[in-house]
Design an enzyme around this catalytic site. Structure first.
Site, PDB file in Angstrom:
ATOM      1  CD  GLU A 242       9.481   4.253  49.752  1.00 16.94           C
ATOM      2  OE1 GLU A 242       8.303   4.432  50.117  1.00 16.94           O
ATOM      3  OE2 GLU A 242       9.994   4.846  48.805  1.00 16.94           O
TER       4      GLU A 242
ATOM      5  CG  ASP B  27       0.471   4.680  49.139  1.00 17.72           C
ATOM      6  OD1 ASP B  27       1.596   5.194  49.299  1.00 17.72           O
ATOM      7  OD2 ASP B  27       0.293   3.446  49.087  1.00 17.72           O
TER       8      ASP B  27
HETATM    9  C1  GLA Z   1       3.420   1.001  50.255  1.00 19.00           C
HETATM   10  C2  GLA Z   1       2.373   1.438  51.280  1.00 19.00           C
HETATM   11  C3  GLA Z   1       2.750   2.779  51.934  1.00 19.00           C
HETATM   12  C4  GLA Z   1       4.192   2.747  52.459  1.00 19.00           C
HETATM   13  C5  GLA Z   1       5.149   2.222  51.378  1.00 19.00           C
HETATM   14  C6  GLA Z   1       6.555   2.050  51.882  1.00 19.00           C
HETATM   15  O1  GLA Z   1       3.407   1.879  49.166  1.00 19.00           O
HETATM   16  O2  GLA Z   1       1.111   1.546  50.676  1.00 19.00           O
HETATM   17  O3  GLA Z   1       1.842   3.085  52.969  1.00 19.00           O
HETATM   18  O4  GLA Z   1       4.289   1.988  53.626  1.00 19.00           O
HETATM   19  O5  GLA Z   1       4.712   0.973  50.851  1.00 19.00           O
HETATM   20  O6  GLA Z   1       7.107   3.275  52.208  1.00 19.00           O
END
Ligand code: GLA
Length: 384
Positions: free
Chosen positions: A33, A175
């Site tokens: 994360e 994502d």
């Molecule tokens: C959000 C962002 C991702 C990532 C997460 C943390 O979901 O969209 O790109 O940075 O936070 O891991």
């Protein structure tokens, strides 16, 4: 099933059949994360919930002879209309569609007036990547309609550009890659610096617990953390000029560099989390227990990255010691949103209702839960 629903919605709205339908799932991240924008690795799975996008050519004329595009959605409210090629987002839900169509055009789809219909069961605003699912499905549907079939990683990159350049959210690449590339039964090990992706078998079940916290704080705090990580990297480079990314720093370098607070804690999270992703993949491949890595990740996010909430901590605390549970942690950006509990199907089936009841008593509002196994990423469902 929803291929039919989205085709029906399309036909009802526009009076003809769509030329293509594509779908893409939401995601949860198992571990890794706040590492994607720091050049580290992530390990997401695609969840059961998906977004379906049906597309056709409107042929409609707009102002000054510019082609008009239209979008309808079963879940997102009012229908939208804009001129194809408009390069400004205006804060509406169809910005995601407009930005994705522009990116599909850059990959070889015709720049045409487009009609789009959207049906989705990905929960919105919960941190499960409903926007990435919409972007990936839209790019893929637009390309499929013109029979252009680039690799899915190009679709993921195009969808990420729609989010970062058009909609204007400075997220990492996790994502869109998860939504595009995940394989059934597998987690996706994505090295965000090289963008090399590998499938890792993941034979467990995940309970997703949405703590139902509003999203606005998440976006602003996310920007602050990104700036802190950039500052930490700049600081470390004065000691180690060849350092490629924050994720590649070693614990020894952190020790030696004496970063000022809170940059020391932010960097410690990124470096330790990067090591935990590698350890998790090793454990999965060797079929060894991995639950402690999830729980340590949560503690690092809570204490060093400071992106947890009392509600997320509550879910993790209530879940970790339960029979059939491997481990638990917040997932996604944090500051609200969802926690995941990983374990055996039967144990999680019992835990879900108990958490719902306990959460309502403790916090005076309702949480939501879903169980999922790893599902397949983006696919073309219909090509006419
Ligand atoms: C959000 C962002 C991702 C990532 C997460 C943390 O979901 O969209 O790109 O940075 O936070 O891991």
């Amino acid at each position: 099933m929803s291929v039919h629903r989205v085709s029906e919605l399309f036909a009802l709205a526009y009076g003809y059949r769509p030329r293509a339908v594509a779908s893409a799932p939401g995601r949860v991240n198992l571990i890794g994360e706040h590492t994607d924008y720091n050049g580290g690795a992530v390990l997401p799975i695609a969840i059961a919930q998906r977004t379906w996008v049906a597309i056709g050519s409107s042929g409609g004329g707009g102002e000054h002879g510019r082609l008009r595009s239209r979008a309808v959605s079963r879940e997102r409210g009012e229908a939208g209309e804009w001129c194809a090629g408009d390069c400004r987002a205006s804060g509406v839900w169809w910005d995601y569609v407009a930005g994705s169509l522009e990116q599909a055009h850059a990959l070889g789809a015709a720049r045409d007036g487009r009609d789009v219909a959207v049906v989705s069961d990905v929960p919105m605003g919960a941190g499960l990547s409903s926007s990435a699912a919409l972007e990936v499905a839209t790019v893929l549907a637009a390309l499929a309609a013109d029979r252009v079939e680039p690799p899915l990683r190009d679709v993921a990159l195009a969808a990420h550009r729609a989010e970062s350049e058009y909609v204007g959210v400075a997220c990492g690449i996790m994502d869109q890659f998860a939504s595009a590339l995940c394989a059934d039964g597998h987690a996706l090990l994505l090295h965000c610096d090289s963008r090399v992706a590998l499938d890792v078998p993941f034979p467990r079940t995940v309970l997703i617990v949405d703590t139902a916290t509003p999203r606005s704080l998440r976006l602003s705090a996310y920007g602050t953390r990104r700036s802190e990580c950039d500052a930490a990297l700049a600081f470390l480079r004065s000691a180690e000029p060849s350092l490629a990314s924050l994720a590649q720093a070693t614990p020894e370098l952190l020790e030696r560099a004496h970063l000022p607070a809170p940059l020391d804690r932010r960097a410690r999270h990124v470096v330790s989390e990067t090591a935990r992703v590698a350890a998790m993949v090793e454990a999965l491949e060797a079929r060894r227990p991995f639950g402690a890595l999830l729980t340590t990740s949560h503690m690092s996010l809570r204490d060093d990255y400071e992106c947890s909430t009392p509600e997320l901590d509550w879910v993790v605390d209530r879940s970790v010691a339960r029979a059939g549970v491997d481990g638990a942690r917040l997932t996604g950006a944090g500051w609200g949103g969802c926690a995941i509990v990983v374990g055996e199907e039967a144990g999680l089936e019992m835990l879900g209702p108990e958490l719902l009841q306990g959460f309502a008593t403790a916090w005076g509002r309702d949480a939501r839960v879903w169980r999922t196994t790893p599902h397949v990423g983006a696919r073309i469902d219909l090509q006419g």
